[in-house]
Design an enzyme around this catalytic site. Structure first.
Site, PDB file in Angstrom:
ATOM      1  N   ASP A  14      -6.530  14.905  -8.899  1.00 49.25           N
ATOM      2  CA  ASP A  14      -5.688  13.814  -8.208  1.00 49.25           C
ATOM      3  C   ASP A  14      -6.423  12.661  -8.350  1.00 49.25           C
ATOM      4  O   ASP A  14      -7.473  12.469  -7.607  1.00 49.25           O
ATOM      5  CB  ASP A  14      -5.317  14.111  -6.903  1.00 49.25           C
ATOM      6  N   LYS A  69      -7.172   2.131 -10.752  1.00 54.70           N
ATOM      7  CA  LYS A  69      -6.086   2.657 -11.095  1.00 54.70           C
ATOM      8  C   LYS A  69      -4.997   1.442 -11.315  1.00 54.70           C
ATOM      9  O   LYS A  69      -4.193   1.612 -11.957  1.00 54.70           O
ATOM     10  CB  LYS A  69      -5.715   3.516 -10.179  1.00 54.70           C
ATOM     11  N   GLU A  86       2.593  12.771  -9.989  1.00 56.41           N
ATOM     12  CA  GLU A  86       2.012  13.222  -8.591  1.00 56.41           C
ATOM     13  C   GLU A  86       3.123  13.495  -7.608  1.00 56.41           C
ATOM     14  O   GLU A  86       2.903  14.727  -7.352  1.00 56.41           O
ATOM     15  CB  GLU A  86       1.511  11.785  -7.862  1.00 56.41           C
ATOM     16  N   ASP A 134       5.336   9.432  -0.137  1.00 58.54           N
ATOM     17  CA  ASP A 134       3.803   9.270  -0.393  1.00 58.54           C
ATOM     18  C   ASP A 134       3.497   7.769   0.123  1.00 58.54           C
ATOM     19  O   ASP A 134       3.734   6.798  -0.448  1.00 58.54           O
ATOM     20  CB  ASP A 134       3.651   9.365  -1.742  1.00 58.54           C
TER      21      ASP A 134
HETATM   22  P1  ADP Z   1      -4.245   6.713  -1.533  1.00 52.35           P
HETATM   23  O1  ADP Z   1      -3.235   7.398  -1.931  1.00 52.35           O
HETATM   24  O2  ADP Z   1      -3.998   5.056  -1.519  1.00 52.35           O
HETATM   25  O3  ADP Z   1      -5.579   7.023  -2.503  1.00 52.35           O
HETATM   26  P2  ADP Z   1      -4.755   8.282   0.773  1.00 52.35           P
HETATM   27  O4  ADP Z   1      -3.620   9.177   0.494  1.00 52.35           O
HETATM   28  O5  ADP Z   1      -6.293   8.896   0.801  1.00 52.35           O
HETATM   29  O6  ADP Z   1      -4.619   7.091  -0.011  1.00 52.35           O
HETATM   30  O7  ADP Z   1      -4.416   7.635   2.210  1.00 52.35           O
HETATM   31  C1  ADP Z   1      -5.381   6.742   3.012  1.00 52.35           C
HETATM   32  C2  ADP Z   1      -4.778   6.084   3.839  1.00 52.35           C
HETATM   33  O8  ADP Z   1      -4.662   7.382   4.996  1.00 52.35           O
HETATM   34  C3  ADP Z   1      -5.677   5.300   4.935  1.00 52.35           C
HETATM   35  O9  ADP Z   1      -5.179   4.107   5.261  1.00 52.35           O
HETATM   36  C4  ADP Z   1      -6.230   6.048   5.890  1.00 52.35           C
HETATM   37  O10 ADP Z   1      -6.584   5.367   7.203  1.00 52.35           O
HETATM   38  C5  ADP Z   1      -5.062   6.823   6.319  1.00 52.35           C
HETATM   39  N1  ADP Z   1      -5.431   7.916   7.069  1.00 52.35           N
HETATM   40  C6  ADP Z   1      -6.116   8.995   6.907  1.00 52.35           C
HETATM   41  N2  ADP Z   1      -6.276   9.969   8.042  1.00 52.35           N
HETATM   42  C7  ADP Z   1      -5.264   9.417   8.866  1.00 52.35           C
HETATM   43  C8  ADP Z   1      -4.996   9.986  10.140  1.00 52.35           C
HETATM   44  N3  ADP Z   1      -5.566  11.097  10.793  1.00 52.35           N
HETATM   45  N4  ADP Z   1      -4.185   9.248  11.089  1.00 52.35           N
HETATM   46  C9  ADP Z   1      -3.642   8.255  10.192  1.00 52.35           C
HETATM   47  N5  ADP Z   1      -3.727   7.426   9.125  1.00 52.35           N
HETATM   48  C10 ADP Z   1      -4.774   8.353   8.548  1.00 52.35           C
HETATM   49 MG    MG Z   2      -2.458   8.970  -3.092  1.00 53.89          MG
END
Ligand code: ADP
Ligand code: MG
Length: 637
Positions: free
Chosen positions: A27, A90, A200, A222
């Site tokens: 991913d 990206k 995805e 998502d």
């Molecule tokens: P991306 O798809 O943009 O790469 P992610 O799917 O990794 O991002 O998501 C990151 C986001 O998820 C961040 O804003 C982070 O603060 C939030 N996040 C991660 N864990 C938690 C949680 N336990 N509660 C709320 N938000 C969370």
């Molecule tokens: Mg993501």
């Protein structure tokens, strides 16, 4: 220039890899990336040998001495060495300069926008590649992505203790051809062979095994750090199709962090404290806010002390208070989702299952909003940060022969070629699973024909002008031969990513031409549905028209052949023969103006009968010539 079908030798699927190779699922995210591996349909995310998180921040640091660092360590340097760190690359993948200008200001590094090339360069340069000025280096987004992929490959090799050269990589469903190609280029640079790019949302659905479940519609919601994507998938016979997508490229968990920061600053202002803060204080506060947000996922209340601008304040933030701060943003994701459902003519209750992806779907208020919109609990037992990588790993295993439930994409509309009279000869039928390779042989229509127009079309209709034109190219340099003697093999190959390559080869000389096209590019579900409906509504008329056109083409070919023979062997014809044949040709030509294919076919046969005596004389003479100077024994065999 024309084409005429000889025969269809049948289909040869692309060869399967003999040996079993090890392949991982990747991913490759905007904020974070994850690599996973599946064995016997059980997949696990890969961590560093010392354990720790599966998440690799998609951040790269380029040190002045040439050292490249990826992940957590690079992210820690964002504040102190901003000019040497690249994040969110990206967002630039496959982007032309024009569309990058719009995002350039929002990125923490300088995007170089070179002057447009002139003269010869302009023609050969193709779309202008974006370049990034990082430290003392100039990098393309593809190179930066390759560095992230190299780090993921190294992580996988360390965890699995063996070489990893193959991967399934996920991309957003809305990624266009350029962005997909850029992703593949990055993998190639990193020494990874891409077995397939998977959308995805499709990967997330695979992680939940929805491909083994009921046919129907599924939604993938998502919500990541900076982006929101909603996708509707249609599952049919174990195959997922992305039905429609929507989202907001500037809405995510980071905005929740900002809401908390604003809330804290507002509370301080209410206490009479100056609410202007500098950039470094803002960064610190954002980190605190993020920690508060994530803690509130598990707890009802978080207390913090904030010390900026030389004044310390304490704040008590409750889950309910936080929910109120983000309610507008959550509502926005709901209304975008409703819009996507609406556009696809789907009601929320038509959705069989909902999958949650992205770290921000951990927020209880987000889950509740999604559940209430669809009237069902979303699937969430797989970690939303890992679910896409898990699905990619399952797909990687399936593609390397580890499992028989191979996910196949299909060709949505038939692919074919234009033949004489504007008729479409279908080479690859609609709903054929990809990858596929199919070939067909064609020949020349006229004596001495030295070129052939290869016109590739897509659609279900019988006539070219009712199908979609994908590409045209000319195969030239065919040596002069009698009509029908040349053998031109046209080969259609559709790879696992839906990229079509058409090649044409004249078998006796080996001259060859090829062209690559993306058959689904620029075509949406609605166009597709319309094209299919039209083909059904018009099926009978189309078939009649095709048969009529074929009759005319065949008749024209007979006339040309007879006329060529009359010219070549005029001395064999007496006046009587000549008149009979000329009359038959005239009658046939008159019938060809009309629409009755039966009459055309009958008169074509009449022409054949009329020219038979002449044909026999030619044959006799041909045999006599062949026998001249040879003894009887040598021809008897
Ligand atoms: P991306 O798809 O943009 O790469 P992610 O799917 O990794 O991002 O998501 C990151 C986001 O998820 C961040 O804003 C982070 O603060 C939030 N996040 C991660 N864990 C938690 C949680 N336990 N509660 C709320 N938000 C969370
Ligand atoms: Mg993501």
């Amino acid at each position: 220039m024309a084409l005429l079908t000889i025969h269809e030798p049948g289909q040869t699927p692309l060869p399967h890899e003999e040996e079993r190779k090890l392949a991982v699922g990747i991913d490759l995210g905007t904020t974070n990336s994850v690599v996973a591996m599946s064995r016997d349909e059980k997949s696990e995310v890969l961590r560093n040998p010392d354990g720790g998180s599966a998440i690799v921040p998609s951040v790269v640091h380029y040190a002045s001495d040439g050292t490249v660092t990826v992940g957590e360590a690079a992210r820690d340097l964002i504040d102190s060495q901003a000019s040497q760190v690249v994040s969110s690359v990206k967002r630039l993948m496959g982007r032309g300069l024009e569309d990058v200008k719009s995002v350039a200001g929002t990125l923490p590094y300088h995007v170089e926008i070179p002057d447009a090339p002139t003269g010869d360069d302009a023609a050969s340069a193709g779309p202008q590649m974006v370049r990034l000025n990082v430290g003392n280096r100039v990098l393309t987004p593809v190179e930066v992505s390759a560095d992230i992929l190299r780090a993921l490959k190294a992580r996988a090799e360390a965890a699995l203790e063996q070489d990893v050269d193959h991967a399934v990589i996920t991309v957003p469903a809305y990624f266009d051809d350029a962005a997909r190609t850029a992703t593949k280029d990055a993998a190639k640079l990193a020494g990874i062979e891409v077995l397939r790019l998977v959308n995805e949302p499709t990967a997330a659905a695979l992680a939940y095994g929805l491909d083994n479940g009921a046919e129907g519609l599924y939604a993938v919601y998502d919500l990541g750090g900076g982006t929101f994507d909603i996708s509707l998938l249609k599952m049919q016979k174990g195959v997922f199709q992305v039905k429609s997508t929507g989202g907001d490229a500037a809405l995510g968990g980071d905005d929740f962090d900002h809401a908390i920061v604003e809330n804290i600053l507002a509370a301080r202002k209410a206490d009479g404290i100056d609410d202007t803060i500098d950039a470094s204080a803002a960064k610190r506060l954002l980190k605190v806010a993020r920690a508060i947000k994530e803690a509130l996922t598990a707890r009802d209340q978080v207390d913090v002390a904030v010390d900026i601008n030389d004044s310390e304040t304490t704040h008590s933030i409750t889950r309910a208070g936080f929910d109120a701060m983000i309610v507008k943003m959550v509502e926005r994701t709901v209304s975008i989702t409703e819009q996507v459902l609406d556009d696809a003519d789907v009601l929320p209750e038509d959705i069989k299952g909902v999958v949650l992806v992205g770290g921000s779907t951990r927020v209880p208020a987000v889950r509740a909003a999604v559940a209430s919109l669809f009237g069902q609990e979303p699937l969430s037992n797989i970690d939303p940060d890992e679910v896409v990588a898990v699905g990619a790993a399952l797909q990687a295993e399936a593609l390397t022969g580890g499992s028989d439930n191979l996910l196949l994409d299909v060709i949505p509309l038939s692919l074919g070629l234009e033949t004489m009279g504007g008729i479409v000869e279908k080479v690859v039928d609609r709903n054929t699973p990809i990858p596929v390779a199919k070939g067909q042989e064609f020949t020349t229509y006229q004596d001495g024909q030295n070129a052939m127009m290869i016109h590739v079309v897509q659609g279900e209709r019988e006539m070219v002008d009712q199908c979609r034109s994908l590409a045209r190219f000319v195969l030239s340099g065919i040596p002069p031969m009698a009509a029908g003697a040349a053998r031109i093999r046209v080969e259609f190959q559709v790879d696992a990513d839906g990229l079509l390559t058409v090649s044409a080869r004249e078998e006796t000389t080996g001259i060859e031409q090829e062209v690559a096209v993306k058959p689904t590019y620029g075509i949406n579900e609605i166009d597709m549905a319309n094209m299919l409906r039209d083909s059904m509504v018009n099926a009978r008329g189309d078939m009649e028209l095709r048969l009529l056109t074929e009759a005319r083409v065949e008749a024209r070919r007979n006339i040309l052949a007879v006329q060529a023979a009359m010219k070549a062997d005029a001395e064999l014809l007496d006046e009587g023969d000549k008149n009979t044949i000329a009359a038959a040709i005239a009658e046939l030509e008159a019938a060809m103006q009309g629409d009755d294919r039966q009459i055309i076919n009958d008169l074509a046969e009449a022409l054949e009968t009329a020219s038979r005596p002449f044909a026999e004389k030619r044959m006799d003479r041909g045999i006599r010539r062949a026998l001249a100077g040879q003894n009887v024994n040598s021809v008897r065999t």
